[in-house]
Design a protein around this motif. Structure first.
Motif, PDB file in Angstrom:
ATOM      1  N   GLU A 117       0.963  -1.233   0.018  1.00 24.89           N
ATOM      2  CA  GLU A 117      -0.244   0.027  -0.124  1.00 24.89           C
ATOM      3  C   GLU A 117       0.634   1.273  -0.183  1.00 24.89           C
ATOM      4  O   GLU A 117       0.715   2.100  -0.656  1.00 24.89           O
ATOM      5  CB  GLU A 117      -0.909   0.032   1.104  1.00 24.89           C
ATOM      6  CG  GLU A 117      -2.076  -1.149   1.176  1.00 24.89           C
ATOM      7  CD  GLU A 117      -2.906  -1.197   2.305  1.00 24.89           C
ATOM      8  OE1 GLU A 117      -2.500  -0.401   3.291  1.00 24.89           O
ATOM      9  OE2 GLU A 117      -4.081  -1.986   2.316  1.00 24.89           O
ATOM     10  N   ARG A 118       1.970   1.109   0.965  1.00 29.29           N
ATOM     11  CA  ARG A 118       2.816   2.437   0.862  1.00 29.29           C
ATOM     12  C   ARG A 118       3.460   2.817  -0.362  1.00 29.29           C
ATOM     13  O   ARG A 118       3.529   3.726  -1.097  1.00 29.29           O
ATOM     14  CB  ARG A 118       3.824   2.258   2.072  1.00 29.29           C
ATOM     15  CG  ARG A 118       4.850   3.379   2.078  1.00 29.29           C
ATOM     16  CD  ARG A 118       5.990   3.004   2.972  1.00 29.29           C
ATOM     17  NE  ARG A 118       5.298   3.676   4.516  1.00 29.29           N
ATOM     18  CZ  ARG A 118       5.507   4.739   4.916  1.00 29.29           C
ATOM     19  NH1 ARG A 118       6.142   5.691   4.429  1.00 29.29           N
ATOM     20  NH2 ARG A 118       4.959   5.118   6.052  1.00 29.29           N
ATOM     21  N   LEU A 119       3.994   1.568  -1.170  1.00 28.05           N
ATOM     22  CA  LEU A 119       4.580   1.746  -2.365  1.00 28.05           C
ATOM     23  C   LEU A 119       3.732   2.199  -3.328  1.00 28.05           C
ATOM     24  O   LEU A 119       4.011   3.263  -4.286  1.00 28.05           O
ATOM     25  CB  LEU A 119       5.436   0.581  -2.944  1.00 28.05           C
ATOM     26  CG  LEU A 119       6.528   0.117  -1.952  1.00 28.05           C
ATOM     27  CD1 LEU A 119       7.078  -1.245  -2.763  1.00 28.05           C
ATOM     28  CD2 LEU A 119       7.555   1.117  -2.314  1.00 28.05           C
ATOM     29  N   GLU A 150       5.065   0.990   9.976  1.00 25.27           N
ATOM     30  CA  GLU A 150       6.193   1.550  10.455  1.00 25.27           C
ATOM     31  C   GLU A 150       7.407   0.762   9.907  1.00 25.27           C
ATOM     32  O   GLU A 150       8.685   1.200   9.738  1.00 25.27           O
ATOM     33  CB  GLU A 150       6.517   1.436  11.942  1.00 25.27           C
ATOM     34  CG  GLU A 150       5.477   2.236  12.525  1.00 25.27           C
ATOM     35  CD  GLU A 150       5.358   2.620  14.032  1.00 25.27           C
ATOM     36  OE1 GLU A 150       5.864   3.386  14.772  1.00 25.27           O
ATOM     37  OE2 GLU A 150       5.150   1.291  14.746  1.00 25.27           O
ATOM     38  N   ILE A 151       7.279  -0.766   9.689  1.00 22.34           N
ATOM     39  CA  ILE A 151       8.463  -1.343   9.073  1.00 22.34           C
ATOM     40  C   ILE A 151       8.283  -1.202   7.789  1.00 22.34           C
ATOM     41  O   ILE A 151       9.543  -1.098   7.115  1.00 22.34           O
ATOM     42  CB  ILE A 151       7.801  -3.003   9.524  1.00 22.34           C
ATOM     43  CG1 ILE A 151       7.642  -3.177  10.966  1.00 22.34           C
ATOM     44  CG2 ILE A 151       9.109  -3.856   8.759  1.00 22.34           C
ATOM     45  CD1 ILE A 151       8.736  -2.941  11.761  1.00 22.34           C
ATOM     46  N   ALA A 152       7.144  -1.024   7.011  1.00 21.81           N
ATOM     47  CA  ALA A 152       7.221  -0.782   5.447  1.00 21.81           C
ATOM     48  C   ALA A 152       7.943   0.375   5.196  1.00 21.81           C
ATOM     49  O   ALA A 152       8.422   0.736   4.287  1.00 21.81           O
ATOM     50  CB  ALA A 152       5.784  -0.664   5.261  1.00 21.81           C
ATOM     51  N   ALA A 153       7.856   1.398   6.278  1.00 27.43           N
ATOM     52  CA  ALA A 153       8.627   2.770   6.038  1.00 27.43           C
ATOM     53  C   ALA A 153       9.899   2.471   5.879  1.00 27.43           C
ATOM     54  O   ALA A 153      10.714   2.956   4.969  1.00 27.43           O
ATOM     55  CB  ALA A 153       8.108   3.694   6.985  1.00 27.43           C
ATOM     56  N   ALA A 154      10.807   1.597   6.711  1.00 25.80           N
ATOM     57  CA  ALA A 154      12.208   1.412   6.816  1.00 25.80           C
ATOM     58  C   ALA A 154      12.462   0.428   5.382  1.00 25.80           C
ATOM     59  O   ALA A 154      13.323   0.936   4.876  1.00 25.80           O
ATOM     60  CB  ALA A 154      12.407   0.324   7.944  1.00 25.80           C
ATOM     61  N   ILE A 155      11.606  -0.160   5.058  1.00 25.16           N
ATOM     62  CA  ILE A 155      11.779  -1.030   3.791  1.00 25.16           C
ATOM     63  C   ILE A 155      11.802  -0.056   2.641  1.00 25.16           C
ATOM     64  O   ILE A 155      12.550  -0.187   1.789  1.00 25.16           O
ATOM     65  CB  ILE A 155      10.798  -2.223   3.582  1.00 25.16           C
ATOM     66  CG1 ILE A 155      11.047  -3.218   4.737  1.00 25.16           C
ATOM     67  CG2 ILE A 155      11.156  -2.910   2.514  1.00 25.16           C
ATOM     68  CD1 ILE A 155       9.845  -4.634   4.952  1.00 25.16           C
TER      69      ILE A 155
END
Length: 238
Positions: free
Chosen positions: A21-23, A204-209
């Motif tokens: 979703e973030r990407l 929050e993990i997705a942001a780091a990735i």
């Protein structure tokens, strides 16, 4: 950041879903590999990643149809067991699902990334690599993903392809909650080890990735980023 196309394994739940979703929100194209159907912000390919032949066929089809710029090896399997109860079959199942698709995806995408001289590989590891009870197989598999990242980073250092690992601490995902119900001893044990006193949210993990997939992270390779509320550095002095 230029729009890219990224492949994510285990893409429909937890960290994989949050990352997809973030990407997508930031203009990238996402291809997800997962066993189950779900609404998905990109192209979803249903495949049992424990089946090496089916995985290979899916990857062959995708690389014929798409130029894929990077992969996040996120799919995982955990079977909590004390050492005396770990069977060789359980060990093999956990190691194979965590490791085989990671190798297969990178091997499939590598020719295209090398040709374009740009690529990103992120292996989703775990805080458990530092040691925890009932995780003989899982922690070993996640430690291997760190080792994969370091070895591949060296091999690909002059190719424009970076390889890193992200090691989340306890995160509010379905997989985590399936093994650590609210109010359980497992939940208490995990919370006691996190100085921030809470669990991570998948985004929050997705942001780091997402950062490690970015243009800005082009000089970072072979590293493991712990996203764990301080759990990897010890307990806070409360």
């Amino acid at each position: 950041m230029a729009a890219r196309r990224f492949l994510i394994t285990g893409a429909t739940k937890g960290i994989g879903r949050a990352l997809s979703e973030r990407l997508s929100r930031t203009g990238h194209q996402v291809i997800g590999l997962a066993r189950e159907h779900a609404d998905f912000p990109g192209e979803l390919v249903r495949v049992n990643l424990a089946d090496r032949e089916a995985t290979a066929a899916a990857l062959d089809d995708l690389t014929r149809r798409h130029a894929i710029d990077g992969v996040v090896n996120n799919v995982g399997l955990v079977r909590p067991q004390y050492i005396g109860n770990v069977s060789l079959d359980d060990l093999d199942d956990v190691l194979s699902l965590n490791l085989h698709p990671a190798l297969q995806t990178v091997q499939a995408l590598l020719p295209g990334m090398r040709e374009r001289r740009w690529g990103r590989v992120v292996n989703v590891s775990s805080l458990t690599v530092l040691g925890i009870v009932q995780r003989t197989a899982y922690a070993a598999a996640k430690a291997a993903l760190v080792s994969f990242a370091r070895s591949w980073a060296l091999e690909l250092a002059d190719s424009g392809i970076t390889v890193n690992a992200v090691a989340p601490g306890p995160t509010e995902t379905e997989l985590f909650r399936a093994n650590n119900a609210p109010g359980s001893e497992g939940e208490r044990r995990y919370l006691a080890a996190v100085p921030m006193g809470r669990f991570a949210q998948p985004d929050e993990i997705a942001a780091a990735i997402s950062f490690l997939l970015s243009e800005d992270a082009g000089f970072i390779t072979g590293q493991t980023l712990y996203v764990d509320g301080g759990a990897s550095i010890g307990k806070a002095p409360f």
